[in-house]
Scaffold this active site. Structure first.
Site, PDB file in Angstrom:
ATOM      1  N   GLU A   9      -5.910   9.075  -6.463  1.00 37.67           N
ATOM      2  CA  GLU A   9      -7.339   9.427  -5.664  1.00 37.67           C
ATOM      3  C   GLU A   9      -6.523  10.654  -4.812  1.00 37.67           C
ATOM      4  OE1 GLU A   9     -10.002   7.478  -1.930  1.00 37.67           O
ATOM      5  OE2 GLU A   9      -8.274   6.273  -3.023  1.00 37.67           O
ATOM      6  N   ASP A  13      -1.833   3.802  -4.508  1.00 36.58           N
ATOM      7  CA  ASP A  13      -2.771   3.090  -3.621  1.00 36.58           C
ATOM      8  C   ASP A  13      -2.273   1.503  -3.445  1.00 36.58           C
ATOM      9  OD1 ASP A  13      -4.823   2.942  -1.705  1.00 36.58           O
ATOM     10  OD2 ASP A  13      -5.812   1.666  -3.190  1.00 36.58           O
ATOM     11  N   GLU A  73       0.344   5.691   6.784  1.00 33.36           N
ATOM     12  CA  GLU A  73      -0.993   5.248   7.037  1.00 33.36           C
ATOM     13  C   GLU A  73      -2.017   5.892   6.191  1.00 33.36           C
ATOM     14  OE1 GLU A  73      -1.949   6.428  11.058  1.00 33.36           O
ATOM     15  OE2 GLU A  73      -0.261   4.863  11.873  1.00 33.36           O
ATOM     16  N   SER A  74      -2.966   5.219   5.925  1.00 34.21           N
ATOM     17  CA  SER A  74      -4.229   5.960   5.131  1.00 34.21           C
ATOM     18  C   SER A  74      -4.599   7.404   5.434  1.00 34.21           C
ATOM     19  CB  SER A  74      -5.500   4.977   5.203  1.00 34.21           C
ATOM     20  OG  SER A  74      -6.442   5.580   4.190  1.00 34.21           O
ATOM     21  N   GLY A  75      -4.671   8.294   4.621  1.00 38.07           N
ATOM     22  CA  GLY A  75      -5.017   9.719   4.906  1.00 38.07           C
ATOM     23  C   GLY A  75      -3.816  10.576   5.303  1.00 38.07           C
ATOM     24  N   GLY A 102      -1.289  11.596   3.502  1.00 41.93           N
ATOM     25  CA  GLY A 102      -1.132  12.565   2.397  1.00 41.93           C
ATOM     26  C   GLY A 102      -0.107  12.225   1.235  1.00 41.93           C
ATOM     27  N   LYS A 103      -0.107  10.681   0.974  1.00 36.41           N
ATOM     28  CA  LYS A 103       0.671  10.058   0.140  1.00 36.41           C
ATOM     29  C   LYS A 103       0.474  10.553  -1.239  1.00 36.41           C
ATOM     30  CE  LYS A 103      -0.351   5.911   1.479  1.00 36.41           C
ATOM     31  NZ  LYS A 103      -1.030   6.398   2.455  1.00 36.41           N
ATOM     32  N   SER A 104      -0.929  10.497  -1.662  1.00 39.79           N
ATOM     33  CA  SER A 104      -1.272  10.864  -2.904  1.00 39.79           C
ATOM     34  C   SER A 104      -1.120  12.247  -3.306  1.00 39.79           C
ATOM     35  CB  SER A 104      -2.881  10.338  -3.287  1.00 39.79           C
ATOM     36  OG  SER A 104      -2.951   9.135  -2.988  1.00 39.79           O
ATOM     37  N   HIS A 153       0.925  -1.128  -0.136  1.00 39.06           N
ATOM     38  CA  HIS A 153      -0.184   0.022   0.114  1.00 39.06           C
ATOM     39  C   HIS A 153       0.905   1.077  -0.025  1.00 39.06           C
ATOM     40  CE1 HIS A 153      -3.333   2.668   0.952  1.00 39.06           C
ATOM     41  NE2 HIS A 153      -2.846   2.963   1.899  1.00 39.06           N
ATOM     42  N   ARG A 180      18.596  13.386  12.480  1.00 43.10           N
ATOM     43  CA  ARG A 180      18.875  14.550  12.085  1.00 43.10           C
ATOM     44  C   ARG A 180      19.986  15.001  11.113  1.00 43.10           C
ATOM     45  NH1 ARG A 180      18.160  18.540  16.969  1.00 43.10           N
ATOM     46  NH2 ARG A 180      18.023  20.204  15.311  1.00 43.10           N
TER      47      ARG A 180
END
Length: 308
Positions: free
Chosen positions: A201, A176, A153-155, A157-159, A137, A242
């Protein structure tokens, strides 16, 4: 499942005999040219491989063997495990091999291509099709020639990050769901499932076709996966790298790739950070590491101070 019928269609092969075996499955990417076997040495016959007969093998078969020997060798070649036998250069197949293939339901196929050329093409195809594969994913994007797998994680901001990168001139491979194959030792190739190819998406906006919006130069069918950038919400209690001296890895199948964990905070340009991560990774592959250079400067300064 890869069947004989698939390679018949792929390479436009002619079926000469054994058509009842076209649904046989090919499980091994290795190919054999059974020269020793035709000469009578079947001790180490790799029956589970696709067998290719060229001019050398068929000339020996036709000129050096008696009729009875040809029948016996043909029967042994047509082992129940043998996926198929392919004759190259449009050579005339010996009748004994035709009869043995029909009897054992081993497909006998014909190609017009020269033996060595066809051997190479088929070997490359089988290596790719039978490579171990998995799904991840995330988003796969080509940034300055580096295949970057963006996960999180879903949501997270990858897309949206991928969209900004595409607008900057980089190329989308998959969004996705990324299909990843290990085509060779240490080499992972990623692509998109056909159903969602070229699609991106964006939450609140919906699905967009990247090629339609930005042109054919904005997409790529396949790319080697070289770097993983993992996005996660900022965690104040977590210590983030860092300097860049710590190298973490992500294991996919039997291959490890470099992994960078990027914390997300309001005001940070994630696309710019991912772009720089790819550029920095590229520089490291070329032999330059800014973190190492800084560390050397610090060590040199410490030595000077101690010496003073």
């Amino acid at each position: 499942m890869l069947t004989i019928e698939t390679i018949v269609e792929k390479f436009e092969l002619k079926v000469l005999a054994g058509s009842d075996g076209l649904q046989k499955e090919i499980r091994n990417s290795d190919i054999s040219r059974p020269g020793l076997e035709i000469a009578g040495y079947f001790t180490y016959y790799q029956a589970h491989r696709v067998q290719i007969l060229g001019m050398t093998e068929l000339t020996f078969f036709n000129q050096m063997l008696t009729h009875d020997e040809r029948e016996k060798r043909a029967e042994k070649l047509c082992d129940p495990q043998t996926p198929c036998i392919i004759i190259s250069r449009r050579l005339e197949p010996p009748q004994e091999i035709v009869d043995a293939c029909n009897k054992s339901n081993v497909p006998l196929l014909l190609t017009h291509t020269k033996t060595t050329n066809f051997f190479s093409r088929l070997s490359y195809y089988l290596e790719r099709e039978l490579s171990p594969e998995t799904n991840r994913h995330g988003v796969l994007i080509d940034i300055y020639g580096i295949g970057v797998l963006i996960t999180g994680e879903s949501g997270v901001g990858k897309s949206e990050t991928a969209l900004e990168l595409v607008k900057s001139g980089h190329r989308l491979v998959a969004d996705d769901n990324v299909e990843i194959k290990q085509v060779a030792e240490g080499v992972l190739m990623g692509s998109s499932p056909p159903l969602i190819r070229n699609m991106l998406e964006i939450r609140g906006l919906g699905v967009v076709n990247v090629m339609t919006l930005f042109g054919a130069g904005s997409i790529l069918d396949e790319k080697r996966v070289m770097l993983n950038v993992h996005l996660e919400p900022w965690n104040p209690s977590k210590q983030y790298d860092r300097l860049g001296l710590d190298r973490t890895k992500l294991k996919i199948l039997d291959t490890e790739i470099d992994k960078k964990t990027i914390p997300i905070q309001p005001g940070r340009s994630m696309s710019a950070i991912v772009e720089v991560a790819a550029m920095n990774y590229r520089m490291q592959r070329l032999g330059y590491n800014a973190a190492v250079e800084l560390n050397e400067r610090i060590q040199e300064q410490i030595k000077e101070n101690n010496g003073g």
